[in-house]
Design an enzyme around this catalytic site. Structure first.
Site, PDB file in Angstrom:
ATOM      1  CG  LEU A  20     -48.850 -20.502 -98.240  1.00  0.00           C
ATOM      2  CD1 LEU A  20     -50.476 -20.605 -98.729  1.00  0.00           C
ATOM      3  CD2 LEU A  20     -48.979 -19.222 -96.918  1.00  0.00           C
ATOM      4  CB  CYS A  21     -44.466 -25.589 -97.429  1.00  0.00           C
ATOM      5  SG  CYS A  21     -43.271 -24.672 -98.650  1.00  0.00           S
ATOM      6  N   GLY A  22     -43.761 -23.568 -94.576  1.00  0.00           N
ATOM      7  CA  GLY A  22     -42.623 -23.121 -93.363  1.00  0.00           C
ATOM      8  C   GLY A  22     -41.285 -22.957 -93.916  1.00  0.00           C
TER       9      GLY A  22
END
Length: 376
Positions: free
Chosen positions: A141-143
């Site tokens: 969930l951090c690109g």
């Protein structure tokens, strides 16, 4: 009239001005709502619209789900914004010690060049095998944060293969561990899990492994691959030589270019128009300069023996802190985009819900009017 089988096509960005008349017949045909940027329909082009096969109850439930998701992503964004400030403070507070330590080691190393003293960690020998310390994150969930550093490692591995050099990997972080475990053809010396807050103990475990590989001459060079924190929206995967000690007294990449940051950006949470926002402050890092005629009371070899472990630990700890700050900034950006997307999706679903509800009401009115007309 039942609307459970009603099929509606809703574009990703629907405008209220794009109204389409609904026709009510014995069988309701699919209705397509054009997007703002849509032109003349072309069957050969792939459509960017998303089909929704559900009735009023399903649409209402989905709108509620999107609202809950938006609240979660908004909360994750604010949590990441609060953590990135602390992570950046840790990086900046450790930087003066780290850079001063490298300067001291450089001055000692210069004095030892004229003496016939063998210092293993400063000895430059022909490179036959390279050790790569790859620092990734523990969570998603951090690109594209983890993907960027893994691609950097893959590019460096390909470059070493092209030069005919052997290599081994020291993987730090669960995402990197999972990636290399699925690729058994990549030689990995050790897998290490990261933590939510990098500590000197964690850095020492990596430094011990690096030290043993270099002293035993299993590798002739050690390179550190991590993500350098630049700003909230920018992070750069970098490679710098950890061992042997840089002759310039700087943290340098594989081309000899300095990768030290001259300026740092601080971030703080504030309120603006009733909403939490992030503001930036710029601070320039200053380090003490050493005199060219600096003299040491103790034997330089004794000083080196005491400082070299500190050097390894501080540089690895710094890379872990930079990587954590970059991961949190990437997560903050990703959650901000997710919140915006949820808002757009909620708007599109609301339009679809209102149109289907209006279609149902209009259909029932038509049925009542037709029934009343049949009785007269």
């Amino acid at each position: 009239m039942s609307c459970s089988n009603l099929t509606m096509w809703v574009s990703s960005k629907t405008s209220l001005s794009d109204s389409t008349a609904l026709s009510f017949r014995s069988s309701i045909t699919p209705v397509q709502l054009p997007s703002n940027n849509s032109t003349t329909a072309n069957p050969s082009r792939p459509s960017s619209v998303t089909p929704i096969h559900c009735g009023l109850r399903e649409l209402r439930d989905r709108i509620g789900t999107v609202k809950n998701t938006q609240k979660i992503t908004e909360a994750m964004k604010l949590v990441a914004a609060a953590k990135v400030r602390r992570a950046q403070e840790a990086v900046v507070n450790a930087r003066p010690f780290s850079e001063s330590l490298v300067e001291v080691l450089y001055n000692i190393n210069e004095q030892l060049q004229t003496d016939d003293i063998d210092v293993p960690l400063t000895k430059v020998r022909p490179v036959k095998k390279v050790g790569l310390v790859v620092v990734t994150g523990d969570r998603g969930l951090c690109g594209g944060f983890n993907n960027a550093i893994i691609k950097k490692a893959e590019a460096r591995i390909a470059e070493l293969k092209g030069l005919g050099l052997d290599y081994t990997i020291i993987s730090v972080g669960k995402k990197g561990n999972a990636y290399f475990i699925r690729r058994p053809y990549i030689p990995v010396d050790r897998f290490l899990d990261g933590t939510s807050l990098p500590t000197a103990k964690e850095a020492q475990a990596i430094a011990d492994d690096v030290f043993s590989l270099f002293i035993s001459e299993e590798v002739d060079k050690v390179e550190l691959l991590y993500t350098k924190f630049v700003s909230l929206v920018k992070a750069e995967p970098v490679i710098h030589t950890l061992l042997p000690l840089s002759p310039k007294g700087e943290i340098c990449d594989i081309n000899g270019n300095c990768v030290d940051a001259a300026e740092d950006e601080f971030f703080r949470l504030t309120t603006k128009e009733g909403k939490l926002t992030v503001e930036r402050d710029i601070m320039r890092t200053k380090t003490a300069e050493f005199s060219a005629i600096l003299q040491f009371e103790q034997d330089p070899v004794q000083i080196l023996d005491a400082l070299l472990p500190l050097y390894l630990n501080s540089q690895i700890l710094r890379s872990l802190q930079e990587s954590l700050a970059s991961e949190l900034a990437a997560r903050m950006t990703a959650m901000s985009n997710a919140t915006d997307n949820a808002s757009e999706l909620k708007k599109s679903l609301s339009i679809a819900y209102n149109r289907e509800r209006q279609a149902k009401i209009t259909g029932e009115i038509l049925e009542i009017v037709a029934g009343a007309k049949a009785l007269t």
